[in-house]
Every structure is written in C-alpha cells, then in structure tokens.
Design a protein around this motif. Structure first.
Motif, PDB file in Angstrom:
ATOM      1  N   ALA A   1       7.273  -2.983  -1.328  1.00  0.00           N
ATOM      2  CA  ALA A   1       7.715  -3.699  -0.137  1.00  0.00           C
ATOM      3  C   ALA A   1       7.333  -2.950   1.141  1.00  0.00           C
ATOM      4  O   ALA A   1       7.291  -3.536   2.220  1.00  0.00           O
ATOM      5  CB  ALA A   1       9.235  -3.905  -0.181  1.00  0.00           C
ATOM      6  N   HIS A   2       7.071  -1.668   1.008  1.00  0.00           N
ATOM      7  CA  HIS A   2       6.724  -0.891   2.193  1.00  0.00           C
ATOM      8  C   HIS A   2       5.399  -1.399   2.771  1.00  0.00           C
ATOM      9  O   HIS A   2       4.460  -1.679   2.046  1.00  0.00           O
ATOM     10  CB  HIS A   2       6.613   0.585   1.813  1.00  0.00           C
ATOM     11  N   GLU A   3       5.362  -1.472   4.080  1.00  0.00           N
ATOM     12  CA  GLU A   3       4.158  -2.070   4.692  1.00  0.00           C
ATOM     13  C   GLU A   3       2.927  -1.195   4.531  1.00  0.00           C
ATOM     14  O   GLU A   3       1.819  -1.700   4.401  1.00  0.00           O
ATOM     15  CB  GLU A   3       4.411  -2.366   6.165  1.00  0.00           C
ATOM     16  N   ASP A   4       3.142   0.127   4.519  1.00  0.00           N
ATOM     17  CA  ASP A   4       1.998   1.034   4.390  1.00  0.00           C
ATOM     18  C   ASP A   4       1.778   1.383   2.917  1.00  0.00           C
ATOM     19  O   ASP A   4       2.671   1.939   2.266  1.00  0.00           O
ATOM     20  CB  ASP A   4       2.260   2.317   5.190  1.00  0.00           C
ATOM     21  N   PRO A   5       0.609   1.068   2.374  1.00  0.00           N
ATOM     22  CA  PRO A   5       0.378   1.290   0.938  1.00  0.00           C
ATOM     23  C   PRO A   5       0.553   2.744   0.527  1.00  0.00           C
ATOM     24  O   PRO A   5       1.097   3.020  -0.548  1.00  0.00           O
ATOM     25  CB  PRO A   5      -1.076   0.832   0.743  1.00  0.00           C
TER      26      PRO A   5
ATOM     27  N   GLY B   1       4.201   3.725   0.596  1.00  0.00           N
ATOM     28  CA  GLY B   1       4.879   3.073  -0.519  1.00  0.00           C
ATOM     29  C   GLY B   1       4.706   3.850  -1.810  1.00  0.00           C
ATOM     30  O   GLY B   1       5.665   4.091  -2.542  1.00  0.00           O
TER      31      GLY B   1
ATOM     32  N   ARG C   1      -2.748  -1.508  -5.034  1.00  0.00           N
ATOM     33  CA  ARG C   1      -2.695  -1.759  -3.597  1.00  0.00           C
ATOM     34  C   ARG C   1      -3.177  -0.535  -2.818  1.00  0.00           C
ATOM     35  O   ARG C   1      -3.962  -0.645  -1.866  1.00  0.00           O
ATOM     36  CB  ARG C   1      -1.257  -2.110  -3.183  1.00  0.00           C
TER      37      ARG C   1
END
Lengths: 223, 223
Positions: free
Chosen positions: A83-87, A90, A136
DNA sequence: CCAGTTGCGGAGCGAATCGCTCCGGTATAA
DNA sequence: TTATACCGGAGCGATTCGCTCCGCAACTGG
C-alpha cells in the motif's frame, strides 16, 4: 448463546491469559529454541500450566496457533508494504517489520509440528504478497534485478533470528537489549542497502529455489 | 618419551578420533543448539562415549577446546585478509571465511562455559586483527566510513548461524545442503555490497558498543 | 449471606534424556 | 602366548519433559 460484547470478568481474564501465553511462547522460543518447554512458557506468561492446557490441548496446538498469528503478521506487513506509495520504502518497511517482530523465532519449530490447512492458506497468501512487492520494486527499477522473492524470504529469516539478541534476553541482561536492537537495526539497513539497485558486481551463483523454504516444513522423516 | 614422528597405530587412531570429535561437536552444536548432547556428538563422530571422556574430562572442556580452535580459525582468516593486497578483498574474504566455516555455531554456548585464559588471549588477538582490517579498508576508502569493527563482528555472527542450513542438516536433507549453501552465499554477497562505500543514506542510530559482544560470554548469573 | 459455578495454579506422574562412570572386549606389542 | 592400551556402549542417578488432575479462590444468582 450470543457471543457479542458482554463478557464476564472471568472470560476477560481468560482472554488476557491467552494473549499473554502467545506472547510468552514467542519469547521463550526465541530464547530457548527447540528446547522451549511448556512450563517455561506458562511461567513467562505468569499463568499456571493448567490454564495453558485448558486453552490448548497440546503443545503442538499452541505452536500451530502461534504460527498462524505469525503468518498473519507477515501478511499484514506485506499489505502495508504494497500500500505504500514508494515501492522501495514499501519493500524496506515490509522486511524491517518482519524482522523486528520476531518472525525468525519460529524457525526452530519448523518440521516439528503438523502444518494445518489454515497455515498453508495463509502462507500461500503471503507468498503472493511478497511476489507482488518484489515485482513492483523491480519494475520501478529500485531493486537490483537479480533478486528473487526467495532471496528476500531467506534474508528475512536470516535477519529474523538474532543470536545476539536471543542470548542477551536469555541471560536476563535487559540493560543490553536496547543497544542490541539498535545494532541489529544497523545490520538491517546495511543489508537493505545491499539490495538496492546501483552499479554493482554480479551476485554469485544462480538464484535460490523456493524449495529451500517449503521443504523444511515437512515433518521429520523417520530417517 | 620422545613425542616425535614415530607413533603407534593406536595413538594415530586416537588422534583421528580427536579431530572427528571436534568436527562432530561443531556440527551437532549447529544442528541442536544449546540442546547438544555428548551422546549425539560421540555418535556423530563415530566414536564411543568412553573415548570422548578419555580425551576430555567434561563436556565443558570439549567446548572450551572447540572455542579455542574457532578463535584460531578466526585469527588465521584475519591474518590472510590483512595479507591480501586489496583492502576490500581482504575484508570480504575474511568475513566470508568466518561465516562459511561455521563461526556462528558456537553462539549457543556463550555464557555456559568458563572462558579460559587462552580463549581470552586469542580473542584479544582477533579483536586487534579485525580492527586492523577494518581500519585499512576504511583508510583505502572502500568501506563506508561509519562502519565499526563491532558492526563487522555482529554481521559475522548474524550470518554465521543459518537457521535454514542448520535445520536442513538436522532433517538429514543432504540433497538440499548444496542449494542452501549457495543461497547463503548470495546473502553474504548482498550484505557485503551493503558495506561498500558508495553514495548512500546514513545508517540509523549510533554505532554499536563492543560490550554487545564481550558481555555475553559471562557465565549465567544466578539471577 | 450462601451455595453453585467457573476458571485458576501447580504438585506430581511416567517417560525420556541428561552428563558421566565403568567394565568387558579386541587389536596391538612384546 | 601373555600383557597392555584403548575401544564401545550399557547403565547409573539426576534432571527435565509433556501432560493430568485436583484443591482452591473468585465471581454469580438468589
């Protein structure tokens, strides 16, 4: 028969005891390894042995429940990572979380308990989530491309059991725990830096097969 | 009374048994942790319990001897690392060697045996050598500068006990050992890459104190 | 205030395992 | 052959294991 909100005080105590038992079980497993005894777990939880056996029919059942909870933690951390925007953040957050909540302390019981269907299911879900996180990060170009999900699993397992920390706790040196946790956090950071995509030499050998992970949960063969 | 070359066949067998015992002790320690029993060690060495106790008066004495040998291995690897012309290759080779010959398998006995003067001396020598290796690498600008010798010690300890490998061996899955060793070699390489000096973010927290290492070899306090 | 109910702690059981001793057996040396 | 050196492992007492069972305290409904 309603199992809604209203509970007696005794039930509430039983529930607290249950949580204490699970937490104690993980701590004692970390400290004593395969050696861990039910008496030690009950004592650590501040609970009588009788209460432990009222809640769980056998030691194995307790460990199975503990494994399920651990898999839940893994999956929650993985979902948070996705869910974290930065891969990269995350992935790093997922790895750090798994390591720090003691994922590795369950390693000594692998192969000594039967794997329940629930455990298999949760584990399969975890594999999917991990694969997604890794894919991702790789897709975003922030993960060195030869890293596989199994690499990450092994890395979490490797960092997740800290001989240093376990032993310090076993010796009751609570004064050292904080420093040990901080020191391990450095190791995690160092290792994560090693995963990042920058100009590097190649890794030795081919990627590990995932059987290194799955095969070890088979019951001990009679040899 | 001359203890020169000429030995009887029986003495030669005794000597082979001694080596087998030490090797077996390390393997069993890796597999069973603190749990390791003299019976298991003797069996693994293919030797009777009686022979073990003719060579070592107690289990503790065996473990002390094993610790000394391990410290010798550490020191030899460190000297080889220092002798290497390339500072980075020297450090990397030292770390890899320590990890691969099972330095970490002795961790579970820390604090359970008395530390002999020989052990202290060899350990002090090892600390000096490690400090020299780290200082040289840092001086050459190939090691990220905030890394301390204790960081490297902890890293070796962390990588040196492989839950995966230990358990695979315990289950007798020799078919998996090769893959596991290769997989761990990737982890070592990843971690070493994390140590290298390239543009990076800072590590979390201050460097670890060396008491994390030394304190744990005290005997268990009576609590 | 009083049974009745519920969950509690831990003594203790048989089995297993521990570190270690000791002795009968076997290969070598004389 | 006899004497010797060294071997393996049965077995000792002590400990520890997972687990059962029971007397007791705390809460509940009348």
């Amino acid at each position: 028969m309603s199992d809604g909100r209203k509970r007696g005080r005794r039930q509430a105590e039983a529930e607290r005891n249950d949580h204490a038992l699970l937490r104690a079980a993980r701590e004692v497993l970390a400290a004593d390894g395969a050696h861990a005894s039910v008496a030690a777990i009950a004592a650590r939880a501040g609970v009588g042995i009788g209460s432990l056996y009222r809640r769980y029919r056998t030691k194995e059942e307790l460990f199975q429940r503990l494994s399920e909870l651990s898999l839940d933690q893994w999956n929650e951390a993985a979902e948070a990572g996705l869910a974290h925007e930065d891969p990269w953040a995350g992935l790093a957050g997922f790895v750090t979380a798994c390591v720090e909540f003691g994922q590795g302390s369950l390693a000594p019981i692998a192969g000594t308990i039967d794997v329940t269907p629930e455990m298999w299911a949760k584990s399969a879900r975890g594999d999917e989530l991990l694969a997604a996180i890794v894919a991702r990060a790789r897709g975003a170009g922030v993960l060195r491309p030869e890293i596989t999900p199994t690499d990450v699993s092994l890395l979490i397992e490797q960092l997740g059991s800290s001989p240093m920390l376990d032993q310090i706790r076993k010796q009751g040196r609570e004064d050292l725990v904080e420093a040990a946790v901080a020191a391990r956090r450095r190791l995690i950071a160092i290792t994560l830096d090693g995963l990042r995509a920058v100009h590097r030499g190649p890794l030795p050998g081919p990627p590990p097969g995932e059987h290194l992970f799955t095969e070890r949960w088979r019951r001990d063969s009679p040899a």
